[in-house]
Design a protein around this motif. Sequence first.
Motif, PDB file in Angstrom:
ATOM      1  N   PHE A 163       0.857  -1.181   0.000  1.00 20.75           N
ATOM      2  CA  PHE A 163       0.000   0.000   0.000  1.00 20.75           C
ATOM      3  C   PHE A 163       0.893   1.230   0.000  1.00 20.75           C
ATOM      4  CE2 PHE A 163      -2.292  -3.324   2.257  1.00 20.75           C
ATOM      5  CZ  PHE A 163      -3.541  -3.287   1.684  1.00 20.75           C
ATOM      6  N   ASN A 164       0.575   2.206  -0.821  1.00 20.88           N
ATOM      7  CA  ASN A 164       1.333   3.454  -0.865  1.00 20.88           C
ATOM      8  C   ASN A 164       0.406   4.620  -0.548  1.00 20.88           C
ATOM      9  OD1 ASN A 164       3.995   2.561  -1.851  1.00 20.88           O
ATOM     10  ND2 ASN A 164       2.798   1.836  -3.575  1.00 20.88           N
ATOM     11  N   SER A 165       0.942   5.612   0.120  1.00 19.83           N
ATOM     12  CA  SER A 165       0.168   6.812   0.436  1.00 19.83           C
ATOM     13  C   SER A 165       0.989   8.041   0.077  1.00 19.83           C
ATOM     14  CB  SER A 165      -0.206   6.849   1.922  1.00 19.83           C
ATOM     15  OG  SER A 165       0.959   6.939   2.710  1.00 19.83           O
ATOM     16  N   VAL A 166       0.291   9.128  -0.179  1.00 21.18           N
ATOM     17  CA  VAL A 166       0.937  10.417  -0.414  1.00 21.18           C
ATOM     18  C   VAL A 166       0.548  11.312   0.740  1.00 21.18           C
ATOM     19  CG1 VAL A 166       1.105  12.405  -1.934  1.00 21.18           C
ATOM     20  CG2 VAL A 166       0.862  10.111  -2.907  1.00 21.18           C
ATOM     21  N   ILE A 167       1.532  11.798   1.454  1.00 21.77           N
ATOM     22  CA  ILE A 167       1.307  12.616   2.645  1.00 21.77           C
ATOM     23  C   ILE A 167       1.718  14.048   2.336  1.00 21.77           C
ATOM     24  CG2 ILE A 167       1.826  12.872   5.099  1.00 21.77           C
ATOM     25  CD1 ILE A 167       0.516  10.179   4.355  1.00 21.77           C
ATOM     26  N   SER A 168       0.830  14.980   2.633  1.00 20.75           N
ATOM     27  CA  SER A 168       1.171  16.393   2.436  1.00 20.75           C
ATOM     28  C   SER A 168       0.948  17.137   3.745  1.00 20.75           C
ATOM     29  CB  SER A 168       0.325  16.996   1.317  1.00 20.75           C
ATOM     30  OG  SER A 168      -1.038  16.946   1.654  1.00 20.75           O
ATOM     31  N   GLY A 169       1.459  18.347   3.800  1.00 23.10           N
ATOM     32  CA  GLY A 169       1.312  19.150   5.003  1.00 23.10           C
ATOM     33  C   GLY A 169       2.656  19.577   5.541  1.00 23.10           C
ATOM     34  N   SER A 170       2.613  20.218   6.667  1.00 25.09           N
ATOM     35  CA  SER A 170       3.828  20.744   7.294  1.00 25.09           C
ATOM     36  C   SER A 170       4.633  19.632   7.949  1.00 25.09           C
ATOM     37  CB  SER A 170       3.458  21.784   8.358  1.00 25.09           C
ATOM     38  OG  SER A 170       2.720  22.827   7.782  1.00 25.09           O
ATOM     39  N   LYS A 211       5.976  15.200   9.711  1.00 26.93           N
ATOM     40  CA  LYS A 211       4.801  14.384   9.409  1.00 26.93           C
ATOM     41  C   LYS A 211       4.884  13.089  10.213  1.00 26.93           C
ATOM     42  CE  LYS A 211       4.531  16.150   4.742  1.00 26.93           C
ATOM     43  NZ  LYS A 211       5.766  16.933   4.706  1.00 26.93           N
ATOM     44  N   THR A 212       3.780  12.711  10.789  1.00 24.56           N
ATOM     45  CA  THR A 212       3.692  11.459  11.527  1.00 24.56           C
ATOM     46  C   THR A 212       2.733  10.546  10.774  1.00 24.56           C
ATOM     47  OG1 THR A 212       4.043  12.610  13.615  1.00 24.56           O
ATOM     48  CG2 THR A 212       3.111  10.401  13.740  1.00 24.56           C
ATOM     49  N   ILE A 213       3.194   9.360  10.469  1.00 22.07           N
ATOM     50  CA  ILE A 213       2.404   8.401   9.705  1.00 22.07           C
ATOM     51  C   ILE A 213       2.158   7.170  10.565  1.00 22.07           C
ATOM     52  CG2 ILE A 213       2.409   6.873   7.691  1.00 22.07           C
ATOM     53  CD1 ILE A 213       4.281   8.946   6.359  1.00 22.07           C
ATOM     54  N   ARG A 214       0.940   6.661  10.502  1.00 22.38           N
ATOM     55  CA  ARG A 214       0.607   5.416  11.202  1.00 22.38           C
ATOM     56  C   ARG A 214      -0.471   4.689  10.395  1.00 22.38           C
ATOM     57  NH1 ARG A 214       2.874   2.458  15.406  1.00 22.38           N
ATOM     58  NH2 ARG A 214       1.418   0.761  15.637  1.00 22.38           N
ATOM     59  N   SER A 267       4.758   3.751   2.768  1.00 23.97           N
ATOM     60  CA  SER A 267       4.442   2.475   2.118  1.00 23.97           C
ATOM     61  C   SER A 267       4.350   1.378   3.162  1.00 23.97           C
ATOM     62  CB  SER A 267       5.515   2.106   1.096  1.00 23.97           C
ATOM     63  OG  SER A 267       5.526   3.011   0.034  1.00 23.97           O
ATOM     64  N   LEU A 268       3.313   0.565   3.048  1.00 18.08           N
ATOM     65  CA  LEU A 268       3.087  -0.555   3.960  1.00 18.08           C
ATOM     66  C   LEU A 268       3.134  -1.837   3.149  1.00 18.08           C
ATOM     67  CD1 LEU A 268       2.094  -1.534   6.848  1.00 18.08           C
ATOM     68  CD2 LEU A 268      -0.189  -1.517   5.840  1.00 18.08           C
ATOM     69  N   ALA A 269       3.936  -2.801   3.564  1.00 22.96           N
ATOM     70  CA  ALA A 269       4.037  -4.091   2.881  1.00 22.96           C
ATOM     71  C   ALA A 269       3.509  -5.194   3.792  1.00 22.96           C
ATOM     72  CB  ALA A 269       5.480  -4.390   2.501  1.00 22.96           C
ATOM     73  N   ILE A 270       2.683  -6.061   3.208  1.00 18.18           N
ATOM     74  CA  ILE A 270       2.184  -7.231   3.932  1.00 18.18           C
ATOM     75  C   ILE A 270       2.500  -8.443   3.061  1.00 18.18           C
ATOM     76  CG2 ILE A 270       0.211  -8.368   4.989  1.00 18.18           C
ATOM     77  CD1 ILE A 270      -1.120  -5.626   5.158  1.00 18.18           C
ATOM     78  N   ALA A 305      -7.856 -13.938   6.050  1.00 14.40           N
ATOM     79  CA  ALA A 305      -8.201 -13.192   7.262  1.00 14.40           C
ATOM     80  C   ALA A 305      -7.636 -11.769   7.257  1.00 14.40           C
ATOM     81  CB  ALA A 305      -7.731 -13.934   8.500  1.00 14.40           C
ATOM     82  N   ASP A 306      -6.689 -11.468   6.342  1.00 15.43           N
ATOM     83  CA  ASP A 306      -6.121 -10.119   6.238  1.00 15.43           C
ATOM     84  C   ASP A 306      -7.006  -9.195   5.412  1.00 15.43           C
ATOM     85  OD1 ASP A 306      -3.676 -10.560   7.711  1.00 15.43           O
ATOM     86  OD2 ASP A 306      -2.976 -11.732   5.992  1.00 15.43           O
ATOM     87  N   SER A 307      -8.089  -9.722   4.848  1.00 15.33           N
ATOM     88  CA  SER A 307      -9.000  -8.878   4.070  1.00 15.33           C
ATOM     89  C   SER A 307      -9.622  -7.829   4.963  1.00 15.33           C
ATOM     90  CB  SER A 307     -10.119  -9.746   3.470  1.00 15.33           C
ATOM     91  OG  SER A 307      -9.590 -10.704   2.603  1.00 15.33           O
ATOM     92  N   GLY A 308      -9.763  -6.631   4.439  1.00 12.47           N
ATOM     93  CA  GLY A 308     -10.366  -5.551   5.205  1.00 12.47           C
ATOM     94  C   GLY A 308      -9.929  -4.216   4.664  1.00 12.47           C
ATOM     95  N   TYR A 309      -9.985  -3.218   5.486  1.00 13.25           N
ATOM     96  CA  TYR A 309      -9.697  -1.833   5.109  1.00 13.25           C
ATOM     97  C   TYR A 309      -8.431  -1.373   5.817  1.00 13.25           C
ATOM     98  CZ  TYR A 309     -14.361  -2.116   3.271  1.00 13.25           C
ATOM     99  OH  TYR A 309     -15.462  -2.499   2.563  1.00 13.25           O
ATOM    100  N   TYR A 310      -7.494  -0.877   5.027  1.00  7.78           N
ATOM    101  CA  TYR A 310      -6.233  -0.364   5.542  1.00  7.78           C
ATOM    102  C   TYR A 310      -6.188   1.132   5.254  1.00  7.78           C
ATOM    103  CZ  TYR A 310      -4.793  -5.201   5.902  1.00  7.78           C
ATOM    104  OH  TYR A 310      -4.716  -6.532   6.254  1.00  7.78           O
ATOM    105  N   PHE A 311      -5.794   1.915   6.232  1.00  7.26           N
ATOM    106  CA  PHE A 311      -5.726   3.347   6.026  1.00  7.26           C
ATOM    107  C   PHE A 311      -4.625   3.958   6.875  1.00  7.26           C
ATOM    108  CE2 PHE A 311      -8.943   2.444   9.169  1.00  7.26           C
ATOM    109  CZ  PHE A 311      -8.708   3.354  10.167  1.00  7.26           C
ATOM    110  N   VAL A 312      -4.227   5.158   6.495  1.00  6.83           N
ATOM    111  CA  VAL A 312      -3.124   5.836   7.152  1.00  6.83           C
ATOM    112  C   VAL A 312      -3.618   7.148   7.731  1.00  6.83           C
ATOM    113  CG1 VAL A 312      -2.322   7.017   5.072  1.00  6.83           C
ATOM    114  CG2 VAL A 312      -0.701   6.504   6.873  1.00  6.83           C
ATOM    115  N   THR A 313      -3.058   7.533   8.859  1.00  2.22           N
ATOM    116  CA  THR A 313      -3.357   8.845   9.452  1.00  2.22           C
ATOM    117  C   THR A 313      -2.062   9.560   9.692  1.00  2.22           C
ATOM    118  OG1 THR A 313      -3.304   8.005  11.712  1.00  2.22           O
ATOM    119  CG2 THR A 313      -5.431   8.040  10.611  1.00  2.22           C
TER     120      THR A 313
END
Length: 71
Positions: free
Chosen positions: A8-15, A18-21, A54-57, A63-71
């Motif tokens: 999974f890849n994310s694009v993070i913007s802002g000041s 940055k803290t990603i989780r 980027s998150l790698a699984i 059982a890993d099916s579901g919703y993955y998201f970043v904050t």
Amino acid sequence: MAGGTNIFNSVISGSNPKTIRWFYNAANSYSGAVALNDGTDANGSFILGVTNSSLAITNLKVADSGYYFVT
């Protein structure tokens, strides 16, 4: 894709700084979501990058099916 790998890849913007989780929830909701940890999960899959854009699984299970998201 049981036994496979998903990245999974994310694009993070802002000041800076940055803290990603990354989080997971079986339901399509932020409520009740669980913060992911690097390492082997309860399903036997390996997770890496929980504080990166980027998150790698690997060794995916059904059982890993579901919703993955970043904050």
